[in-house]
Design a protein around this motif. Structure first.
Motif, PDB file in Angstrom:
ATOM      1  N   MET A 126       0.842  -1.201   0.000  1.00  0.00           N
ATOM      2  CA  MET A 126       0.000   0.000   0.000  1.00  0.00           C
ATOM      3  C   MET A 126       0.877   1.252   0.000  1.00  0.00           C
ATOM      4  O   MET A 126       0.648   2.183  -0.772  1.00  0.00           O
ATOM      5  CB  MET A 126      -0.918   0.004   1.232  1.00  0.00           C
ATOM      6  CG  MET A 126      -1.828   1.213   1.346  1.00  0.00           C
ATOM      7  SD  MET A 126      -2.878   1.513  -0.102  1.00  0.00           S
ATOM      8  CE  MET A 126      -3.799  -0.008  -0.179  1.00  0.00           C
ATOM      9  N   TRP A 127       1.890   1.272   0.847  1.00  0.00           N
ATOM     10  CA  TRP A 127       2.708   2.484   0.988  1.00  0.00           C
ATOM     11  C   TRP A 127       3.490   2.812  -0.295  1.00  0.00           C
ATOM     12  O   TRP A 127       3.587   3.985  -0.669  1.00  0.00           O
ATOM     13  CB  TRP A 127       3.674   2.335   2.175  1.00  0.00           C
ATOM     14  CG  TRP A 127       3.001   2.433   3.513  1.00  0.00           C
ATOM     15  CD1 TRP A 127       2.133   1.531   4.064  1.00  0.00           C
ATOM     16  CD2 TRP A 127       3.136   3.496   4.476  1.00  0.00           C
ATOM     17  NE1 TRP A 127       1.723   1.967   5.315  1.00  0.00           N
ATOM     18  CE2 TRP A 127       2.320   3.156   5.591  1.00  0.00           C
ATOM     19  CE3 TRP A 127       3.879   4.683   4.507  1.00  0.00           C
ATOM     20  CZ2 TRP A 127       2.224   3.972   6.718  1.00  0.00           C
ATOM     21  CZ3 TRP A 127       3.781   5.503   5.626  1.00  0.00           C
ATOM     22  CH2 TRP A 127       2.955   5.147   6.713  1.00  0.00           C
ATOM     23  N   ILE A 144      -5.789   4.278  -4.316  1.00  0.00           N
ATOM     24  CA  ILE A 144      -5.634   3.559  -3.045  1.00  0.00           C
ATOM     25  C   ILE A 144      -6.380   2.224  -3.098  1.00  0.00           C
ATOM     26  O   ILE A 144      -5.846   1.178  -2.706  1.00  0.00           O
ATOM     27  CB  ILE A 144      -6.131   4.438  -1.866  1.00  0.00           C
ATOM     28  CG1 ILE A 144      -5.211   5.656  -1.708  1.00  0.00           C
ATOM     29  CG2 ILE A 144      -6.214   3.635  -0.574  1.00  0.00           C
ATOM     30  CD1 ILE A 144      -5.769   6.748  -0.806  1.00  0.00           C
ATOM     31  N   GLU A 145      -7.608   2.274  -3.624  1.00  0.00           N
ATOM     32  CA  GLU A 145      -8.414   1.047  -3.732  1.00  0.00           C
ATOM     33  C   GLU A 145      -7.755   0.039  -4.676  1.00  0.00           C
ATOM     34  O   GLU A 145      -7.808  -1.178  -4.448  1.00  0.00           O
ATOM     35  CB  GLU A 145      -9.833   1.377  -4.226  1.00  0.00           C
ATOM     36  CG  GLU A 145     -10.659   2.221  -3.255  1.00  0.00           C
ATOM     37  CD  GLU A 145     -10.965   1.515  -1.932  1.00  0.00           C
ATOM     38  OE1 GLU A 145     -11.049   0.275  -1.913  1.00  0.00           O
ATOM     39  OE2 GLU A 145     -11.102   2.209  -0.920  1.00  0.00           O
ATOM     40  N   GLU A 146      -7.131   0.556  -5.722  1.00  0.00           N
ATOM     41  CA  GLU A 146      -6.472  -0.331  -6.680  1.00  0.00           C
ATOM     42  C   GLU A 146      -5.274  -1.024  -6.025  1.00  0.00           C
ATOM     43  O   GLU A 146      -5.071  -2.232  -6.195  1.00  0.00           O
ATOM     44  CB  GLU A 146      -6.023   0.458  -7.919  1.00  0.00           C
ATOM     45  CG  GLU A 146      -5.586  -0.435  -9.052  1.00  0.00           C
ATOM     46  CD  GLU A 146      -4.878   0.315 -10.178  1.00  0.00           C
ATOM     47  OE1 GLU A 146      -5.235   1.492 -10.418  1.00  0.00           O
ATOM     48  OE2 GLU A 146      -3.957  -0.276 -10.779  1.00  0.00           O
ATOM     49  N   ALA A 147      -4.495  -0.259  -5.270  1.00  0.00           N
ATOM     50  CA  ALA A 147      -3.331  -0.839  -4.573  1.00  0.00           C
ATOM     51  C   ALA A 147      -3.795  -1.931  -3.605  1.00  0.00           C
ATOM     52  O   ALA A 147      -3.176  -2.999  -3.491  1.00  0.00           O
ATOM     53  CB  ALA A 147      -2.572   0.253  -3.827  1.00  0.00           C
ATOM     54  N   LYS A 148      -4.897  -1.663  -2.935  1.00  0.00           N
ATOM     55  CA  LYS A 148      -5.470  -2.623  -1.993  1.00  0.00           C
ATOM     56  C   LYS A 148      -5.828  -3.923  -2.726  1.00  0.00           C
ATOM     57  O   LYS A 148      -5.423  -5.010  -2.316  1.00  0.00           O
ATOM     58  CB  LYS A 148      -6.710  -1.994  -1.355  1.00  0.00           C
ATOM     59  CG  LYS A 148      -7.349  -2.800  -0.267  1.00  0.00           C
ATOM     60  CD  LYS A 148      -8.428  -1.979   0.433  1.00  0.00           C
ATOM     61  CE  LYS A 148      -9.762  -2.188  -0.258  1.00  0.00           C
ATOM     62  NZ  LYS A 148     -10.847  -1.451   0.457  1.00  0.00           N
ATOM     63  N   ALA A 149      -6.556  -3.790  -3.829  1.00  0.00           N
ATOM     64  CA  ALA A 149      -7.004  -4.964  -4.599  1.00  0.00           C
ATOM     65  C   ALA A 149      -5.812  -5.766  -5.121  1.00  0.00           C
ATOM     66  O   ALA A 149      -5.874  -6.995  -5.232  1.00  0.00           O
ATOM     67  CB  ALA A 149      -7.899  -4.512  -5.755  1.00  0.00           C
ATOM     68  N   GLN A 150      -4.733  -5.061  -5.415  1.00  0.00           N
ATOM     69  CA  GLN A 150      -3.565  -5.753  -5.974  1.00  0.00           C
ATOM     70  C   GLN A 150      -2.820  -6.618  -4.966  1.00  0.00           C
ATOM     71  O   GLN A 150      -1.946  -7.398  -5.343  1.00  0.00           O
ATOM     72  CB  GLN A 150      -2.623  -4.738  -6.641  1.00  0.00           C
ATOM     73  CG  GLN A 150      -3.172  -4.318  -8.000  1.00  0.00           C
ATOM     74  CD  GLN A 150      -2.298  -3.339  -8.737  1.00  0.00           C
ATOM     75  OE1 GLN A 150      -1.289  -2.857  -8.220  1.00  0.00           O
ATOM     76  NE2 GLN A 150      -2.678  -3.033  -9.974  1.00  0.00           N
ATOM     77  N   ASP A 173      -4.404  -8.249   1.950  1.00  0.00           N
ATOM     78  CA  ASP A 173      -3.500  -8.162   3.110  1.00  0.00           C
ATOM     79  C   ASP A 173      -4.083  -7.195   4.149  1.00  0.00           C
ATOM     80  O   ASP A 173      -4.353  -6.031   3.827  1.00  0.00           O
ATOM     81  CB  ASP A 173      -2.111  -7.676   2.679  1.00  0.00           C
ATOM     82  CG  ASP A 173      -1.241  -7.492   3.908  1.00  0.00           C
ATOM     83  OD1 ASP A 173      -0.998  -8.492   4.599  1.00  0.00           O
ATOM     84  OD2 ASP A 173      -0.861  -6.347   4.205  1.00  0.00           O
ATOM     85  N   PRO A 174      -4.281  -7.654   5.365  1.00  0.00           N
ATOM     86  CA  PRO A 174      -4.894  -6.796   6.399  1.00  0.00           C
ATOM     87  C   PRO A 174      -4.126  -5.490   6.650  1.00  0.00           C
ATOM     88  O   PRO A 174      -4.746  -4.431   6.804  1.00  0.00           O
ATOM     89  CB  PRO A 174      -4.866  -7.673   7.655  1.00  0.00           C
ATOM     90  CG  PRO A 174      -4.704  -9.072   7.182  1.00  0.00           C
ATOM     91  CD  PRO A 174      -4.003  -9.021   5.868  1.00  0.00           C
ATOM     92  N   GLY A 175      -2.818  -5.552   6.688  1.00  0.00           N
ATOM     93  CA  GLY A 175      -2.028  -4.345   6.947  1.00  0.00           C
ATOM     94  C   GLY A 175      -2.087  -3.348   5.792  1.00  0.00           C
ATOM     95  O   GLY A 175      -2.026  -2.135   6.009  1.00  0.00           O
ATOM     96  N   ALA A 176      -2.213  -3.867   4.579  1.00  0.00           N
ATOM     97  CA  ALA A 176      -2.383  -2.976   3.428  1.00  0.00           C
ATOM     98  C   ALA A 176      -3.739  -2.274   3.531  1.00  0.00           C
ATOM     99  O   ALA A 176      -3.871  -1.090   3.200  1.00  0.00           O
ATOM    100  CB  ALA A 176      -2.272  -3.758   2.126  1.00  0.00           C
ATOM    101  N   VAL A 177      -4.743  -3.004   4.019  1.00  0.00           N
ATOM    102  CA  VAL A 177      -6.078  -2.402   4.148  1.00  0.00           C
ATOM    103  C   VAL A 177      -6.081  -1.350   5.260  1.00  0.00           C
ATOM    104  O   VAL A 177      -6.585  -0.235   5.073  1.00  0.00           O
ATOM    105  CB  VAL A 177      -7.156  -3.487   4.396  1.00  0.00           C
ATOM    106  CG1 VAL A 177      -8.518  -2.838   4.627  1.00  0.00           C
ATOM    107  CG2 VAL A 177      -7.217  -4.452   3.214  1.00  0.00           C
TER     108      VAL A 177
END
Ligand code: ADP
Ligand code: MG
Ligand code: MG
Length: 191
Positions: A126-127, A144-150, A173-177
């Motif tokens: 995510m970061w 941001i949503e796209e990074a999460k989905a990836q 990934d929980p931490g990415a969310v």
């Protein structure tokens, strides 16, 4: 650059999102970890709220430093020291650098602490794209949503989820969310 007031508003917004999604974050962690990410983060941000309310904190760096210490001392899991390292590295530059550089410093702190790289299915996933987007001046909720989905198709290579090997594939990934909430809060409070 950010003021103490903006930084406080940003972190309190993040905190609200964590509380609102506590169960969801733990459910995500139940699938590929030990099911405590929501409660870990919720405990952490409750301590952050208390630590940053102090009106004598004059600079953004003062607020960020307090938040870092709260995360490190109150979160038992892997995520506490990782967010703590991120916030601490951000505190070092937040009074003087543009936000892209601040988040980049946070990312460096996470990588140094956790030794994860992009595509290891961690909060780094995510970061890192958020840093890229900020550098190009195009951070958005969609990005941001796209990074999460990836993070979903990735196989975990760090943290508890890595114990599952192939079975970590197909889950966010929980931490990415949880990190996605930090950046949505940033868009809402600062941009
Ligand atoms: P724990 O795994 O100790 O129970 P949490 O559940 O609170 O801790 O946090 C899990 C999250 O921490 C993962 O979803 C991942 O994003 C992040 N994480 C774990 N290990 C690392 C690491 N080495 N580098 C970066 N992030 C990591
Ligand atoms: Mg966990
Ligand atoms: Mg745990």
């Amino acid at each position: 650059t950010l003021t103490a007031k903006q930084t406080r508003a940003w972190l309190l917004n993040f905190s609200n999102k964590i509380h609102d999604n506590k169960q969801y974050l733990s459910d995500l962690d139940q699938a590929i970890g030990d099911g405590d990410h929501g409660s870990n983060m919720s405990r952490g941000v409750t301590a952050v709220e208390a630590a940053i309310t102090d009106e004598s904190l004059e600079k953004a760096s003062d607020v960020m430093k307090k938040a870092a210490m709260a995360m490190v001392s109150k979160v038992g899991g892997a995520s506490g020291p990782l967010y703590g390292s991120a916030f601490l590295e951000m505190a070092k530059v937040i009074d003087n650098e543009a936000i892209a550089r601040v988040i980049a410093a946070g990312l460096d702190g996470i990588k140094k602490r956790g030794k994860a790289e992009v595509e290891d299915k961690t909060m780094v996933d995510m970061w890192a794209p958020v840093v890229d987007a900020l550098q190009d001046g195009r951070l958005s909720v969609e990005a941001i949503e796209e990074a999460k989905a990836q993070t979903k198709p990735l196989k975990a290579k760090k943290g508890r989820a890595s114990y599952l090997n192939e079975r970590s594939i197909g889950h966010l990934d929980p931490g990415a969310v949880s990190s996605s909430y930090l950046f949505i809060a940033l868009l809402e409070e600062v941009e």
